[in-house]
Design an enzyme around this catalytic site. Structure first.
Site, PDB file in Angstrom:
ATOM      1  N   SER A  80     -61.521  39.388  15.660  1.00  0.00           N
ATOM      2  CA  SER A  80     -60.591  40.479  14.866  1.00  0.00           C
ATOM      3  C   SER A  80     -60.508  39.899  13.366  1.00  0.00           C
ATOM      4  O   SER A  80     -60.582  40.648  12.386  1.00  0.00           O
ATOM      5  CB  SER A  80     -59.099  40.315  15.399  1.00  0.00           C
ATOM      6  OG  SER A  80     -58.818  39.104  15.461  1.00  0.00           O
ATOM      7  N   HIS A 123     -61.693  39.192  23.968  1.00  0.00           N
ATOM      8  CA  HIS A 123     -60.509  38.925  22.787  1.00  0.00           C
ATOM      9  C   HIS A 123     -59.380  39.352  23.419  1.00  0.00           C
ATOM     10  O   HIS A 123     -58.704  39.141  24.310  1.00  0.00           O
ATOM     11  CB  HIS A 123     -60.986  39.467  21.687  1.00  0.00           C
ATOM     12  CG  HIS A 123     -60.500  38.964  20.477  1.00  0.00           C
ATOM     13  ND1 HIS A 123     -59.756  37.849  20.015  1.00  0.00           N
ATOM     14  CD2 HIS A 123     -60.810  39.318  19.021  1.00  0.00           C
ATOM     15  CE1 HIS A 123     -59.399  37.478  19.113  1.00  0.00           C
ATOM     16  NE2 HIS A 123     -59.926  38.552  18.197  1.00  0.00           N
ATOM     17  N   HIS A 140     -62.441  29.565  26.032  1.00  0.00           N
ATOM     18  CA  HIS A 140     -62.204  29.811  24.610  1.00  0.00           C
ATOM     19  C   HIS A 140     -63.438  29.475  24.056  1.00  0.00           C
ATOM     20  O   HIS A 140     -64.150  28.452  24.287  1.00  0.00           O
ATOM     21  CB  HIS A 140     -61.009  29.066  24.097  1.00  0.00           C
ATOM     22  CG  HIS A 140     -60.754  29.664  22.952  1.00  0.00           C
ATOM     23  ND1 HIS A 140     -61.193  29.220  21.758  1.00  0.00           N
ATOM     24  CD2 HIS A 140     -59.689  30.335  22.575  1.00  0.00           C
ATOM     25  CE1 HIS A 140     -60.601  29.768  20.605  1.00  0.00           C
ATOM     26  NE2 HIS A 140     -59.839  30.899  21.173  1.00  0.00           N
ATOM     27  N   ARG A 171     -50.940  27.509  22.097  1.00  0.00           N
ATOM     28  CA  ARG A 171     -50.052  28.663  22.418  1.00  0.00           C
ATOM     29  C   ARG A 171     -49.704  28.920  23.446  1.00  0.00           C
ATOM     30  O   ARG A 171     -48.736  29.407  23.961  1.00  0.00           O
ATOM     31  CB  ARG A 171     -50.838  29.906  21.626  1.00  0.00           C
ATOM     32  CG  ARG A 171     -51.281  29.657  20.064  1.00  0.00           C
ATOM     33  CD  ARG A 171     -52.446  30.566  19.618  1.00  0.00           C
ATOM     34  NE  ARG A 171     -53.479  30.576  20.232  1.00  0.00           N
ATOM     35  CZ  ARG A 171     -54.616  31.564  20.007  1.00  0.00           C
ATOM     36  NH1 ARG A 171     -54.384  32.509  19.323  1.00  0.00           N
ATOM     37  NH2 ARG A 171     -55.581  31.315  20.931  1.00  0.00           N
ATOM     38  N   ASP A 199     -53.769  34.193  26.018  1.00  0.00           N
ATOM     39  CA  ASP A 199     -53.558  35.261  26.813  1.00  0.00           C
ATOM     40  C   ASP A 199     -52.939  35.163  28.348  1.00  0.00           C
ATOM     41  O   ASP A 199     -52.626  36.103  29.014  1.00  0.00           O
ATOM     42  CB  ASP A 199     -54.647  36.370  26.704  1.00  0.00           C
ATOM     43  CG  ASP A 199     -55.010  36.526  25.443  1.00  0.00           C
ATOM     44  OD1 ASP A 199     -54.290  36.942  24.557  1.00  0.00           O
ATOM     45  OD2 ASP A 199     -56.406  36.483  25.059  1.00  0.00           O
TER      46      ASP A 199
END
Ligand code: HAX
Length: 438
Positions: A241, A271, A318, A327, A373
């Site tokens: 992105s 993604h 990843h 995160r 995610d």
């Protein structure tokens, strides 16, 4: 000139001098060699972009202008003690490079509220979309529709000097970010609440207002939304992105086109779509196993079944990270603090024990650990935002903060059009073996 714009120009101009010095005096310095393996695995590890807003270490995770996520949670201004930092503060940090004071953050909050009027035709575009359309299809269409308002595009066509591009870009970026919560919430209410829209509340902060307009007005959801908007904002410049936004912007496309390109990349399953895929996959798992309190053995069997079907385990792995994503950790800590006994959260926690050894045993997977995610959907779901096909839009709203502040910097630096070399397969084969392909 707006206070924040002035401050940005003052600070960033010093870096422009360094950028030009590097370009003029050190242009011949060799920084790395490139292998065929890197080219064939998605240009991994090739230093090729300049991104000031954040930097990603494979083992430590993301740092925004040098600050880790726990440091941000401690240092960035909050509305109340014990709350989550305001995304406005992170935007200031990414743009200007220093931790803001509370007043700076309020300044941005007010500037965004003043710039937040969405033109009617953007809502008309959303209304015209079928309810069967994917939320990211509508979101990107709405962003492109908003390009009619681009002051950069108008200024360019009126023939402004290139040294002022950044100034118009800044205004577009501030306007676009200011309007995203209303655009996103309007899509949400269009798709799932029969067009029963909720007006913005200008006194609320940016993330709080988003939760409010979505119809999730509790303090708990607003707190989660602030955290969510901070942790998804940026992940250095090479992710799809950010890179897509930067690439399209390098052709001097307006920020709306550039960011929409980034959003279409975010919509891909490898993604940002992974955040909805995780929840979809867990519901599939629950249905398949027949219980929403599966044992770790049952989870392990389901993970193996997924892999045997030639599918990926969403939320794991990843391209850069080689440890558990910080995160993910911060979201787990948030859940531990605020949520007691939720079956979906329990599954996510148990998967964290079960999945990495299974992926690790396969051998070829560079990183068996969870990414951002793997957790985010379970938190949103717990707080009542259950329409998980919308989750990537929320990711996208947050990602605007990083990729759009980078875009202003790109124009201030005067970065050129991006144009790497590409060659047929035979060219690489000849480099490797001295002979081309047959
Ligand atoms: N499940 C199964 N297989 C996986 C895997 C996973 N979670 N992660 C990687 N692999 C596989 C790859 O598909 C690849 O297989 P092939 O050689 O057969 O093509 C192999 O392992 C090597 O891949 P890698 O080098 O470890 O990883 P990549 O850099 O190629 O890909 C991805 C990184 C994030 C795309 C990958 O780990 C993946 O597909 N994960 C699941 C989807 C996901 O969670 N995406 C979100 C990532 C974070 C993000 O961007 N959020 O927005």
């Amino acid at each position: 000139m707006e206070y924040i714009k002035n401050r940005f120009f003052e600070k960033a101009s010093k870096c422009v001098v360094e950028y030009n010095k590097l370009k003029k005096e050190y242009g011949d310095v060799v920084i790395d060699n490139v292998t065929i393996g890197q080219v064939l695995t998605g240009m991994k590890g090739i230093p090729a972009l300049v991104t000031d807003t954040s930097d990603l270490d494979p083992n430590e995770g993301i740092r925004f202008r040098g600050f880790s996520i726990p440091e941000l949670r401690e240092k960035l201004p909050k509305l109340s003690s014990g709350g989550e930092p305001l995304p406005e503060g992170l935007f200031y940090l990414m743009l200007i490079g220093e931790i803001p004071e509370y007043e700076d953050v309020m300044n941005i909050s007010k500037a965004w509220a003043a710039r937040s009027q969405v033109p009617q035709h953007v809502f008309d575009v959303i209304d015209a979309m079928p309810r069967t359309a994917k939320p990211m299809t509508i979101f990107s269409a709405a962003i492109v529709a908003e390009a009619t308002e681009s002051v950069f595009q108008k200024a360019y066509h009126s023939g402004i000097n290139k040294k002022y591009y950044w100034d118009f870009m800044y205004d577009d970026v501030m306007n676009l970010i200011a309007r995203l919560p209303h655009i996103a919430a309007y899509i949400y209410r269009h798709l799932y609440f029969k067009d029963k829209h909720i007006d913005p509340e200008p006194r609320l902060d940016w993330a709080g207002n988003l939760a409010h307009m979505m119809g999730h007005d509790s303090e708990e959801v607003k707190r989660l939304m602030r955290l969510y908007m901070v942790i998804h904002a940026d992940h250095e410049g090479g992710n799809v992105s950010a890179h897509a936004t930067h690439l399209v912007g390098s052709a001097l496309s307006n920020p709306h086109y550039s960011y929409a390109a980034g959003m279409l990349g975010l919509a891909g399953p490898l993604h940002g779509y992974a955040n909805q895929d995780v929840i979809h996959w867990i519901f599939e798992l629950i249905e398949n196993i027949g219980t929403d309190t599966p044992t770790k053995e049952q989870l392990a069997d389901y993970v193996k079944k997924t892999l045997n079907e030639g599918r990926v385990v969403p939320g794991y792995g990843h391209a850069v990270l080689r440890k558990t994503d910080p995160r993910f950790i911060v979201q787990m800590e948030f859940a531990n603090k605020y949520i007691k006994d939720d079956n979906l959260i329990n599954i996510v926690n148990n998967l964290y024990e079960v999945v990495p050894p299974i992926l690790g045993d396969i051998g070829k997977i560079s990183n068996p650990w969870p990414n951002v995610d793997a957790y985010s959907g379970a938190l949103l779901y717990h707080y009542g935002i259950k329409e998980y096909s919308f989750y990537t839009v929320l990711f996208g709203v947050s990602r605007a903060l990083g990729v759009l502040s980078s875009l202003v910097l790109d124009r201030l630096y005067g970065m050129p059009i991006e144009r790497p070399d590409s060659h047929p397969l035979g060219w690489y084969m000849e480099k490797a073996t001295g002979k081309s392909c047959k």
